[in-house]
Motif scaffolding. Structure first.
Motif, mmCIF file in Angstrom:
data_model
loop_
_atom_site.group_PDB
_atom_site.id
_atom_site.type_symbol
_atom_site.label_atom_id
_atom_site.label_comp_id
_atom_site.label_asym_id
_atom_site.label_seq_id
_atom_site.Cartn_x
_atom_site.Cartn_y
_atom_site.Cartn_z
ATOM 1 N N PRO A 82 -48.645 32.071 -30.269
ATOM 2 C CA PRO A 82 -47.517 33.011 -30.186
ATOM 3 C C PRO A 82 -47.757 34.133 -29.178
ATOM 4 N N ALA A 83 -49.014 34.595 -29.072
ATOM 5 C CA ALA A 83 -49.304 35.648 -28.097
ATOM 6 C C ALA A 83 -49.077 35.152 -26.679
ATOM 7 N N TYR A 84 -49.432 33.911 -26.414
ATOM 8 C CA TYR A 84 -49.225 33.332 -25.079
ATOM 9 C C TYR A 84 -47.739 33.183 -24.773
ATOM 10 N N VAL A 85 -46.987 32.684 -25.744
ATOM 11 C CA VAL A 85 -45.540 32.535 -25.550
ATOM 12 C C VAL A 85 -44.885 33.904 -25.374
ATOM 13 N N GLY A 86 -45.294 34.885 -26.200
ATOM 14 C CA GLY A 86 -44.737 36.225 -26.075
ATOM 15 C C GLY A 86 -45.064 36.862 -24.738
ATOM 16 N N TYR A 87 -46.278 36.634 -24.246
ATOM 17 C CA TYR A 87 -46.663 37.180 -22.940
ATOM 18 C C TYR A 87 -45.769 36.628 -21.837
ATOM 19 N N ASN A 88 -45.563 35.332 -21.816
ATOM 20 C CA ASN A 88 -44.721 34.732 -20.784
ATOM 21 C C ASN A 88 -43.271 35.170 -20.906
ATOM 22 N N TYR A 89 -42.803 35.374 -22.133
ATOM 23 C CA TYR A 89 -41.438 35.865 -22.322
ATOM 24 C C TYR A 89 -41.287 37.272 -21.736
ATOM 25 N N LEU A 90 -42.257 38.137 -22.003
ATOM 26 C CA LEU A 90 -42.196 39.499 -21.479
ATOM 27 C C LEU A 90 -42.309 39.507 -19.957
ATOM 28 N N VAL A 91 -43.125 38.624 -19.405
ATOM 29 C CA VAL A 91 -43.247 38.541 -17.946
ATOM 30 C C VAL A 91 -41.917 38.140 -17.318
ATOM 31 N N SER A 92 -41.212 37.208 -17.954
ATOM 32 C CA SER A 92 -39.901 36.808 -17.431
ATOM 33 C C SER A 92 -38.892 37.960 -17.498
ATOM 34 N N LYS A 93 -38.976 38.765 -18.552
ATOM 35 C CA LYS A 93 -38.089 39.933 -18.644
ATOM 36 C C LYS A 93 -38.408 40.937 -17.538
ATOM 37 N N ILE A 94 -39.683 41.148 -17.271
ATOM 38 C CA ILE A 94 -40.073 42.077 -16.213
ATOM 39 C C ILE A 94 -39.604 41.559 -14.855
ATOM 40 N N ASP A 95 -39.711 40.264 -14.628
ATOM 41 C CA ASP A 95 -39.252 39.693 -13.365
ATOM 42 C C ASP A 95 -37.764 39.953 -13.146
ATOM 43 N N ASN A 96 -36.981 39.826 -14.205
ATOM 44 C CA ASN A 96 -35.546 40.099 -14.079
ATOM 45 C C ASN A 96 -35.279 41.560 -13.725
ATOM 46 N N ILE A 97 -36.020 42.457 -14.351
ATOM 47 C CA ILE A 97 -35.843 43.882 -14.062
ATOM 48 C C ILE A 97 -36.269 44.198 -12.627
ATOM 49 N N VAL A 98 -37.371 43.594 -12.181
ATOM 50 C CA VAL A 98 -37.850 43.827 -10.819
ATOM 51 C C VAL A 98 -36.838 43.315 -9.800
ATOM 52 N N HIS A 99 -36.230 42.172 -10.074
ATOM 53 C CA HIS A 99 -35.195 41.658 -9.165
ATOM 54 C C HIS A 99 -34.016 42.624 -9.077
ATOM 55 N N ALA A 100 -33.626 43.179 -10.213
ATOM 56 C CA ALA A 100 -32.528 44.148 -10.206
ATOM 57 C C ALA A 100 -32.918 45.406 -9.421
ATOM 58 N N MET A 101 -34.156 45.834 -9.552
ATOM 59 C CA MET A 101 -34.619 47.003 -8.807
ATOM 60 C C MET A 101 -34.618 46.728 -7.301
ATOM 61 N N GLU A 102 -35.089 45.559 -6.903
ATOM 62 C CA GLU A 102 -35.112 45.220 -5.484
ATOM 63 C C GLU A 102 -33.694 45.124 -4.917
ATOM 64 N N TYR A 103 -32.799 44.522 -5.680
ATOM 65 C CA TYR A 103 -31.425 44.377 -5.218
ATOM 66 C C TYR A 103 -30.765 45.745 -5.037
ATOM 67 N N SER A 104 -30.981 46.645 -5.995
ATOM 68 C CA SER A 104 -30.383 47.975 -5.914
ATOM 69 C C SER A 104 -30.954 48.780 -4.748
ATOM 70 N N SER A 105 -32.262 48.660 -4.526
ATOM 71 C CA SER A 105 -32.872 49.406 -3.421
ATOM 72 C C SER A 105 -32.387 48.890 -2.073
ATOM 73 N N ILE A 106 -32.242 47.577 -1.941
ATOM 74 C CA ILE A 106 -31.728 47.015 -0.686
ATOM 75 C C ILE A 106 -30.292 47.476 -0.436
ATOM 76 N N GLU A 107 -29.479 47.465 -1.484
ATOM 77 C CA GLU A 107 -28.101 47.939 -1.339
ATOM 78 C C GLU A 107 -28.056 49.401 -0.915
ATOM 79 N N PHE A 108 -28.948 50.205 -1.482
ATOM 80 C CA PHE A 108 -28.955 51.630 -1.157
ATOM 81 C C PHE A 108 -29.376 51.857 0.291
ATOM 82 N N ILE A 109 -30.391 51.145 0.763
ATOM 83 C CA ILE A 109 -30.830 51.278 2.154
ATOM 84 C C ILE A 109 -29.733 50.812 3.100
#
Length: 234
Positions: free
Chosen positions: A199-226
């Motif tokens: 379960p710890a391994y599955v939970g770790y990968n789930y959290l990593v996928s959530k972080i990836d989604n947030i990072v993509h949103a951050m990159e998209y917003s920063s590119i739009e702002f520039i």
């Protein structure tokens, strides 16, 4: 009549035997606490690892869930304010919104008027800080996912060593009761380590996928702002 009498007299005996067998089966059942106690010393660190894994997962889950929530039309409102020259309003809106994207854009808005390269660098630096905050304690969760099964295997090895020591010290035939303690420890610690690690391994990968989604949103917003700052009307 004789056969009927024999049938009647043997029925209570059969019932007594059945009840005795049922009682013996009930007595032979092992509770979860008994299994945990049979696991030996390895169950203590495994219990601590399980508590740490549960805490880290839910703490990170709630943090990431909060970080992923941006108000509807937030980026569009920032864009409209910047295009209208309302820099203070855009800065206040970013300050009132507690998300990684708002903090990145807020830093960019506060740097308007500086060279574009400096604005982009400041946004990237804030983004790196926000990503490090999102990834906090994830390394610990990954360590638990790998360490718990290994600790369980260590308990297995020590349990089998105890079983072989009992065999070596026994004189004559070896009874199952003599080996039960070591075998219990060997099997229980392995199962417990896997029940924590998987379960710890599955939970770790789930959290990593959530972080990836947030990072993509951050990159998209920063590119739009520039890109917004490069428009001719600015």
């Amino acid at each position: 009549m004789t056969s009927l009498f024999l049938q009647i007299t043997t029925t209570p005996a059969d019932t007594t035997v059945a009840l005795a067998e049922g009682a013996e089966a009930a007595d032979s059942s092992v509770s979860l606490l008994d299994l945990a106690m049979a696991g030996g010393w390895a169950m203590i660190p495994l219990a601590l690892l399980s508590l740490a894994a549960v805490y880290i997962f839910f703490e990170r889950y709630l943090t990431l869930k909060k970080a992923a929530k941006n108000p509807d039309g937030f980026s569009d409102r920032i864009k409209s304010m910047v295009l209208a020259g309302d820099i203070n309003g855009a800065r206040m809106l970013c300050a009132q919104t507690n998300t990684p994207v708002s903090r990145m854009l807020g830093k960019g808005v506060s740097r308007i008027g500086n060279p574009l390269k400096n604005i982009e660098t400041s946004i990237e630096n804030v983004g790196k800080i926000e990503i490090s905050k999102l990834e906090r304690n994830l390394a610990a969760l990954a360590t638990i996912a790998g360490a718990a099964p290994m600790l369980g295997f260590l308990g297995t090895v020590t349990g089998m060593i105890q079983a072989f020591i009992a065999i070596a010290q026994a004189e004559g035939s070896v009874s199952p009761q003599l080996l039960s303690a070591g075998i219990y420890q060997a099997m229980v610690t392995t199962a417990t380590g896997l029940m924590i690690g998987l379960p710890a391994y599955v939970g770790y990968n789930y959290l990593v996928s959530k972080i990836d989604n947030i990072v993509h949103a951050m990159e998209y917003s920063s590119i739009e702002f520039i890109d917004l700052l490069q428009e001719p009307q600015l």
